[in-house]
Design a protein around this motif. Structure first.
Motif, short mmCIF file in Angstrom:
data_model
loop_
_atom_site.label_atom_id
_atom_site.label_comp_id
_atom_site.label_asym_id
_atom_site.label_seq_id
_atom_site.Cartn_x
_atom_site.Cartn_y
_atom_site.Cartn_z
N MET A 1 -86.25 42.40 2.13
CA MET A 1 -85.02 41.87 1.52
C MET A 1 -84.40 40.79 2.40
N ASN B 1 -83.75 32.19 0.64
CA ASN B 1 -82.97 31.63 -0.46
C ASN B 1 -81.67 31.02 0.06
N VAL C 1 -67.66 36.79 1.30
CA VAL C 1 -68.52 37.58 2.18
C VAL C 1 -69.48 38.35 1.27
N HIS D 1 -72.91 41.06 0.76
CA HIS D 1 -73.75 42.12 1.30
C HIS D 1 -75.05 42.13 0.50
N ASN D 2 -76.15 41.90 1.19
CA ASN D 2 -77.46 41.89 0.55
C ASN D 2 -77.52 40.93 -0.64
N PHE E 1 -74.92 31.97 -3.64
CA PHE E 1 -74.12 32.35 -4.80
C PHE E 1 -72.69 31.79 -4.72
N ASN F 1 -76.79 39.54 -13.17
CA ASN F 1 -77.83 39.80 -12.16
C ASN F 1 -77.54 41.03 -11.32
N LEU G 1 -74.85 41.59 -9.49
CA LEU G 1 -73.85 41.40 -8.42
C LEU G 1 -72.50 41.94 -8.89
N VAL H 1 -68.82 40.19 -2.22
CA VAL H 1 -69.95 40.18 -3.15
C VAL H 1 -70.92 41.29 -2.74
N GLY I 1 -74.42 43.15 -3.36
CA GLY I 1 -75.72 42.95 -3.98
C GLY I 1 -76.74 43.97 -3.52
N ASN I 2 -77.94 43.83 -4.03
CA ASN I 2 -79.06 44.64 -3.52
C ASN I 2 -80.29 43.75 -3.40
N GLY I 3 -80.06 42.59 -2.82
CA GLY I 3 -81.16 41.68 -2.57
C GLY I 3 -81.21 40.48 -3.50
N GLN I 4 -80.13 40.26 -4.27
CA GLN I 4 -80.14 39.14 -5.23
C GLN I 4 -80.28 37.78 -4.53
N ILE I 5 -81.08 36.93 -5.13
CA ILE I 5 -81.16 35.54 -4.70
C ILE I 5 -80.84 34.65 -5.89
N ARG I 6 -80.44 33.42 -5.58
CA ARG I 6 -80.07 32.50 -6.66
C ARG I 6 -81.32 31.74 -7.11
N PRO I 7 -81.58 31.74 -8.39
CA PRO I 7 -82.81 31.07 -8.88
C PRO I 7 -82.76 29.56 -8.63
#
Lengths: 432, 432
Positions: free
Chosen positions: A256, A263, A379, A381-382, A387, B119, B121, B424, B426-432
């Motif tokens: 991750m 990214n 801020v 997290h993961n 974004f 997604n 988030l 924010v 997340g659980n590993g989100q990336i921006r496309p």
């Protein structure tokens, strides 16, 4: 000839303050009418503006061609000319974006709080438009429509000042927008483009046009933002830098971390939400540092590191103190090993720009500490730092990202283009 | 002797910028710690501060006596000396007010918005402290405690600058507050009083102490507020004038109009929420104007009126253009007959100060129009303008009233001493 030019320049210089003051007064008058426009009227206006932009395609593209030709003659860079250039596809996208702003929820009239007092008074805090928004931009003529539409949606009037390169294109777009406003029965002056290239006009806007500008939004490079922040006598929504960090904590999932880091840094290197510094917890440097650094290098990113980072790959060059302060906006990253979360936070507070910072960890308590203690607008997290964008936040669109602490922070969408007033409803109450 | 004084002044002038910069840095460091303090810790601190103020009674009163003696020697007015003077009762009230601020709801950590994105988030907008609040005041030493307590409750640090007259009293109160902070394990530097009377210190605060002041709150007379608004390079929460109007519409209940008008003007004439102008709809002037004007005159209020108003009572003197622009802060009112609500709104927008304006009417549609179109921080329907007060709004206390449009508007309570950040998750989100 020089004498004649000089006299004409002087006459213009005399006229400019009055010309700009008149623009301010017209904007204030238009703002008062815009503030009372219904959601439906504003949305119809945005649709009619989009149609006017589409219908003015030939005129806008022809004015843009003149801007582009002048920029080429002046020897402007290819990058600037790309930002400046419109074509039928780009112009259609501009019109579509205006129409899309019309589909957002109306930010005006929202009840933000309701207080019932023991004496029977009902006090409401109600969202109202900010008033007059000054937008100062450079080469991208689309800012006229993008920023203008957001201002109108929030019931404001906008005074737009285009860079010298984009002046003709911006003027043609602004003209189409004013026509669309008139079509909807709204004041044409709710969109005004400063008609002169005289740079003194910017100074007058920054001074607030006698109280007729409520906020300034600079849209452009560092030089513009710096000048605006240094000189403005009215509030500014802006960010100077996006020196954003990804902190990989000991409890980070390596896969991750790699994905989110790549990214954050490499999706687009030129955006303000791009990561510029990687911090790795010493406790996981043995397992995580080398794979992360190699992933960056393999993706084409130059790595400037501290001693520990240089030790993992010969392609890493030495980072200097200056690197921790630098927003590269390029495929370059600074990497440092830190002694745990306290040191990571201290680094970010020392060198960061309070824009967007991320922690990668599976430890929720550590994540909560990072999100609480890092004093940035955003801020994460993961989740990727990229974004940092009003669209990604669900705002529909943004006029920019602010790193100041007042009023707006982070992506500035239509909600942040409003303020509030108190409405007090009584039936004869007096104060004892 | 003059030469020696001059040298010493020069040395002090050299030292002042560095001294003030150090105060700024200490405030910023203290603010970072305050921002992380729990609600309970802050409330305990406010209780301990109140106790320290009570325990320091003799020292504070003795320093205050020196201030009062100096002010008398300097020939200050009786009004200033009254504002300056503390006694055991006033000091006890100051301590009680600090403790009461502790009982307010914590404004920090409130979730202001929560956005779930497709997604996955989760984006939260969370209230966080503003940072460092600069408070500049004049003769009232209680501002140290009142404003300081509100800043602390909202998790901020405060830099306080007392007027020359109240310097010793303010210093004694600030010292007690710093001790209370230390008792609670919070940073003493969260309350700092500028230790010099050098007026150049104000200029340095207004310049922002190298980014270490986030907002300035002036507490004092018109001269102070004007200087702060003219010179400040950081945001300011303030109002310059309270040129407040009561508009009596044709559909007004005469008894209610009389009661609310008298309260708006005469309850206290020196407060910023006091009415300064009465506007009466021509449609009800025949029935309402004379009784309203006589009630004012009988209550001891001087009336300056237009021709129609002068016609109803010989005691009415002529109003000049200047009167519509004047905040009397005294038992004087300007009265004008206007042609309906549009003219009333036009008058208010032309001459008013966007503070607090009232309409008296039984016609709800007309009231709604007034509340929508009058662009003031507070607009009331059938209620006294003197409700313009944080306590009356249920805020518990206020640090002042703001007529600017940014961030805070109307009474500035603890909520308005916060800003926000985005968290924010997340659980590993990336921006496309």
């Amino acid at each position: 000839m020089p004498v004649l030019n000089l006299r004409s320049d002087l006459a213009e210089a005399d006229a400019l303050p009055e010309q700009m003051a008149a623009i301010g007064r017209r904007a204030r008058a238009a703002a008062r009418r815009m503030a009372l426009a219904s959601a439906r009227t504003k949305d119809v206006a945005l649709k009619l503006i989009a149609e006017r932009i589409r219908a003015s395609r030939d005129e806008i593209l022809s004015e843009n061609a003149r801007d582009v030709a002048a920029a080429r003659s002046a020897g402007q860079t290819a990058a600037l000319i790309d930002r400046l250039t419109l074509d039928p596809g780009r112009l259609a996208a501009i019109a579509d974006a205006v129409e899309k702003v019309g589909s957002l929820a109306d930010p005006v009239g929202r009840q933000l709080a309701a207080i019932e007092r023991p004496n029977g008074l009902l006090i409401e805090r109600i969202a109202v438009p900010l008033g007059v928004v000054g937008v100062i931009f450079e080469a991208r003529p689309n800012v006229t429509a993008d920023a203008g539409a957001l201002c109108l949606k929030a019931g404001n009037a906008a005074i737009l000042r285009a860079g010298s390169d984009s002046h003709r294109s911006a003027m043609a777009i602004a003209k189409a927008m004013s026509r669309g406003l008139a079509d909807a029965g709204l004041p044409e002056d709710a969109i005004q483009l400063v008609p002169t290239r005289d740079r003194a006009a910017v100074g007058l806007m920054l001074a607030g046009l006698d109280g007729c500008v409520d906020v300034i939004v600079p849209r452009g490079g560092r030089g513009l933002v710096e000048r605006v922040q240094a000189e403005a006598r009215v509030p500014v929504f802006a960010h100077l830098d996006g020196i954003n960090h990804v902190y990989v904590a000991a409890a980070a999932d390596l896969d991750m971390a790699r994905t989110v880091l790549l990214n954050s840094k490499m999706r687009r290197t030129s955006v303000c939400g791009a990561a510029e510094t990687l911090l790795v917890d010493r406790a996981c440097a043995g397992t995580h540092l080398a794979p992360l650094v190699r992933a960056l290098l393999d993706a084409g990113c130059a790595v400037r590191g501290d001693a520990a980072t240089r030790a993992v790959d010969p392609r890493v060059t030495a980072a200097s103190e200056e690197d921790w302060h630098t927003e590269y906006l390029d495929a370059i990253i600074a990497v440092r090993v830190v002694d745990g979360i306290a040191a990571a936070i201290e680094h970010i507070e020392t060198y960061g720009s309070h824009h967007t910072d991320a922690i990668i960890t599976e430890n929720d308590a550590e994540a909560a500490r990072f999100l609480a203690e890092v004093d940035s607008a955003i801020v994460t997290h993961n989740a990727s730092t990229q974004f940092a964008d009003g669209g990604e936040f669900g705002f529909g669109a943004e006029i920019g990202i602010a790193t100041g602490r007042m009023h707006a922070r982070g992506p500035v969408g239509v909600e942040q283009l409003t303020t509030f007033k108190y409405r007090v409803h009584g039936n004869g109450q007096i104060r004892p």
